[in-house]
Design a protein around this motif. Sequence first.
Motif, short mmCIF file in Angstrom:
data_model
loop_
_atom_site.label_atom_id
_atom_site.label_comp_id
_atom_site.label_asym_id
_atom_site.label_seq_id
_atom_site.Cartn_x
_atom_site.Cartn_y
_atom_site.Cartn_z
N PHE A 295 0.82 -1.21 0.00
CA PHE A 295 0.00 0.00 0.00
C PHE A 295 0.85 1.26 0.00
O PHE A 295 0.50 2.25 -0.63
N GLY A 296 1.99 1.18 0.69
CA GLY A 296 2.89 2.33 0.70
C GLY A 296 3.38 2.66 -0.71
O GLY A 296 3.44 3.81 -1.11
N SER A 297 3.70 1.59 -1.47
CA SER A 297 4.21 1.82 -2.82
C SER A 297 3.10 2.27 -3.75
O SER A 297 3.28 3.18 -4.56
N LEU A 298 1.94 1.61 -3.62
CA LEU A 298 0.81 1.96 -4.48
C LEU A 298 0.39 3.41 -4.27
O LEU A 298 0.14 4.15 -5.22
N LEU A 299 0.29 3.78 -3.00
CA LEU A 299 -0.23 5.11 -2.68
C LEU A 299 0.88 6.15 -2.63
O LEU A 299 0.62 7.33 -2.42
N LYS A 300 2.10 5.68 -2.80
CA LYS A 300 3.26 6.57 -2.76
C LYS A 300 3.33 7.40 -1.48
O LYS A 300 3.45 8.62 -1.53
N VAL A 301 3.18 6.73 -0.36
CA VAL A 301 3.35 7.43 0.92
C VAL A 301 4.64 6.93 1.56
O VAL A 301 5.07 5.81 1.28
N PRO A 302 5.25 7.76 2.41
CA PRO A 302 6.49 7.33 3.07
C PRO A 302 6.26 6.03 3.87
O PRO A 302 5.26 5.92 4.59
#
Lengths: 260, 244
Positions: free
Chosen positions: A54-61
Amino acid sequence: MITELKSIYHSKYFESVFTLTSFNMSKQYRYSFLGWVWTLLMPTVQIAVYTFIFGSLLKVPHKAQALYILTGLLPWTFLSNSLMSASNALLARGDALKRCMIPKTTFAASDVLRNLHVFLISFGTLYLVSLVFFVDFSFSIFLFPLALIPLLIATFSMAVMLSFLAPYFRDINEFINVGLMVGFYATPILYQIGDMPEKYHIIFNLNPIYIILRPIFDVVYSQGLPSIESYGNALGLSMLISFLSYIVYKRLRKNVVYYL
Amino acid sequence: MAHIKVKNLDVTGIDISKRALSLRSFLLGKGKQGGDDRIPILKKINFEAQPGDRIGLVGKNGCGKSSLLKAIAGIYPPEAGSLEVKGSIAPLIEMGLGFDPELTGRQNIKLGLIYSGRIHEYSLELEEKIIDFSELGDNIDLPFKNYSSGMCARLAFSTAVFQKPDVLLLDEVFAVGDSGFLEKSKQFMLNKLEHVPIAIMVNHSRDLVLELCNKCYLMERGEIVMSGSPADIMNVYEKSLEQR
């Protein structure tokens, strides 16, 4: 309702619940090689996988994402495991319950307590680990017990209700499975509301599970005080759930013995 | 003072197989196929028990003897009529209730106490008394699933009997184990019966009923059809068996 609360307050009731819980826990990992480590391993792997995806998909730290998922996933696991085991609490003991007098809420309560124990241990450990690696300490964590109260009330009430509903409606286990699956993705525990298009925010904000979990996010993730509004909503909703559960319990308890 | 007063008691069970059927037909809109899902278990039961009473319930299998004990114990809810019980009840309807094969004998003692609502009576002293009586010795710390059926019965009996109720409900349970333990448990139970204020028992042994009871009820299809002295009731009951 007062008489029920009194009987719950009876030390005999607590002793039964605690003893049952400790026996069930001693059984759970008796023959497993890693034993108690599993209760830590499972959420660690889950958090790692979900954070990455999810971090990569949503591009969040990733650091913030990991803390967010840790905050939401473990209470969610506590809720869903409690409900799944409690829905079988009476059915699994049907034969014995037809032959003895014991407060039938004992079993759902003991299931919830067992899951609470696992939840607190895994949450505590993982939070300490994350303090070392990527989270700054904040005193707000001491409000965690307070933030947990609405979740505890709601989980216990629903667990009791489901344990009494399941003998009447055997399909309830399937309903719970489907409901929990939908709830898992429909509740912002793997992603944040802010990651979603604005027009859907109202739906997320009305999600009862999210309302109940909100104070926990306030305290652990946002590292602040829970707002009076979010805490009031959570507490009010949990009271409403427990009142509805009580009505269902009161209606079903008399004849439940014939459905076991 | 302990007493039991049962007036016009009806107990009605529910046949859940029919209920599921009727739910299905309800959803499919085919009217009521399931039929009546209510099963009368007990009908218009009247009786009273005072301290000193040793009541025997006699009748064929399925006539409602055990159900009556369960109704008195509060397991079956009354549908109509009234049920008044004063004093503590010890329903020995089945022994070893709630025992878990995965746990040790010692843990199962506690579990047995939970299921009979007596966990507050638990003490190391009571535990020792139970283990002593069961003669299980060091085996008490083995998992219950490794016990022989005789050992299971001995532990279940010992866990169940150490209590001092006002009303003792006995369903066939009397003595268990091999011949040595059989005699010991029988003596223990007889002694218990002598001291308990009220006892109600279901038993098929003519000798035991005649020896222990001072009042008897004959049951048929959920009703009490006759009451009287144990000797009279046993005679009528045995005649009805012969006619079969």
